[in-house]
Write a protein that holds these residues in place. Sequence first.
Motif, PDB file in Angstrom:
ATOM      1  N   ALA A 181       0.577  -1.253  -0.470  1.00 43.94           N
ATOM      2  CA  ALA A 181       0.117   0.565   0.107  1.00 43.94           C
ATOM      3  C   ALA A 181       0.430   1.468  -0.229  1.00 43.94           C
ATOM      4  O   ALA A 181       0.722   2.198  -0.648  1.00 43.94           O
ATOM      5  N   PRO A 182       2.036   1.453   0.676  1.00 48.64           N
ATOM      6  CA  PRO A 182       2.283   2.582   0.546  1.00 48.64           C
ATOM      7  C   PRO A 182       3.412   2.400  -0.675  1.00 48.64           C
ATOM      8  O   PRO A 182       3.816   4.405  -0.969  1.00 48.64           O
ATOM      9  N   TYR A 183       3.643   1.944  -1.332  1.00 48.91           N
ATOM     10  CA  TYR A 183       3.942   2.029  -2.880  1.00 48.91           C
ATOM     11  C   TYR A 183       3.111   2.321  -4.447  1.00 48.91           C
ATOM     12  O   TYR A 183       3.468   2.117  -4.805  1.00 48.91           O
ATOM     13  N   ALA A 184       1.669   2.401  -3.403  1.00 48.26           N
ATOM     14  CA  ALA A 184       0.986   2.846  -4.831  1.00 48.26           C
ATOM     15  C   ALA A 184       0.935   3.510  -5.664  1.00 48.26           C
ATOM     16  O   ALA A 184       1.396   4.931  -4.875  1.00 48.26           O
ATOM     17  N   PRO A 185       0.647   3.370  -7.166  1.00 44.45           N
ATOM     18  CA  PRO A 185       1.464   3.859  -7.494  1.00 44.45           C
ATOM     19  C   PRO A 185       0.690   6.109  -8.154  1.00 44.45           C
ATOM     20  O   PRO A 185       1.542   6.673  -8.385  1.00 44.45           O
ATOM     21  N   LEU A 186      -0.255   5.485  -7.586  1.00 46.69           N
ATOM     22  CA  LEU A 186      -1.353   7.166  -7.847  1.00 46.69           C
ATOM     23  C   LEU A 186      -0.684   8.056  -6.703  1.00 46.69           C
ATOM     24  O   LEU A 186      -0.266   9.361  -7.245  1.00 46.69           O
ATOM     25  N   GLU A 187      -0.434   7.751  -5.960  1.00 47.83           N
ATOM     26  CA  GLU A 187      -0.019   8.409  -4.702  1.00 47.83           C
ATOM     27  C   GLU A 187       1.445   8.730  -5.032  1.00 47.83           C
ATOM     28  O   GLU A 187       2.555   9.917  -4.707  1.00 47.83           O
ATOM     29  N   ARG A 188       2.476   7.647  -5.383  1.00 47.40           N
ATOM     30  CA  ARG A 188       3.796   7.618  -5.404  1.00 47.40           C
ATOM     31  C   ARG A 188       3.877   8.722  -6.779  1.00 47.40           C
ATOM     32  O   ARG A 188       4.842   9.263  -6.888  1.00 47.40           O
ATOM     33  N   LEU A 189       3.502   8.394  -7.660  1.00 47.72           N
ATOM     34  CA  LEU A 189       3.480   9.176  -8.965  1.00 47.72           C
ATOM     35  C   LEU A 189       3.599  10.857  -8.509  1.00 47.72           C
ATOM     36  O   LEU A 189       4.081  12.053  -8.855  1.00 47.72           O
TER      37      LEU A 189
END
Length: 263
Positions: A181-189
């Motif tokens: 979860a901490p590396y989910a793409p939308l939030e990270r991008l």
Amino acid sequence: MTGTYSSYKPAIRLFVHAELAGGTEMTLDEGQSHYLANVMRQKQGAFIELFNGRDGSWQAELVTLSRKSVAVRCVQQTAAQQASPDVWLLFAPVKRARLDFMAQKATELGVSKIWPVDTEYCQMGRVKTDRLEANAIEAAEQTVRQDVPDIGPFLPLQAVLIDWPEDRVLIFCDEGLAGDAPYAPLERLAMATGKKAAILIGPEGGFSPAEREMILSHSSALPIHLGPRILRSDTAALSALSLYQAVCGDWRLTALTSTQLGS
């Protein structure tokens, strides 16, 4: 006629290296001449569109035409030059047909640089960068973009990262983080919005433990995952580029404009 492409949809577009300006005449290369005269069966006086990645798009008239040689004259600019989003795609090359596909689709998705890199589990020992360029040019001609991605030299990943520009975020698509979860793409991008960026995709066998450690320890690395499933390299590349364009790139700008028009 200068403006957006919404009112002008050329049937034939060609990329040229020559300068483009009103009244400029040039003879197209043998392949382009053959394509116009013998494949598309164009006639003298017909119009096509030219672009060179610098001077915008130009409507051009076929002024002389034979089976082996076609000369054209620039008539008017149809759109001012517009740069693609400043995002690179770095990837370990895959088999040739899929490599062609990846170059074409990455170009359609708007990358500014296509860069094959050699990794420990890479399937190919050499890459024909001229073939990558040919695929990129063909895709740019078909998708009405005004530039063609640069093609980086096939180099070891370690050598590329040693000389990595400090102002460019390295978006590392790490299959080892799948579903985390901490590396989910939308939030990270979203952390890369407004910054120069590059997306790094590994080979079919993934990165080696040593490579993964090297990438994660790099100061520019932004690790993400691409969902709960392990994707093939070409699928991962297109998925990551689509997500990037939606969150940080020109899809986001289009969405914002549409929202503003509807409000």
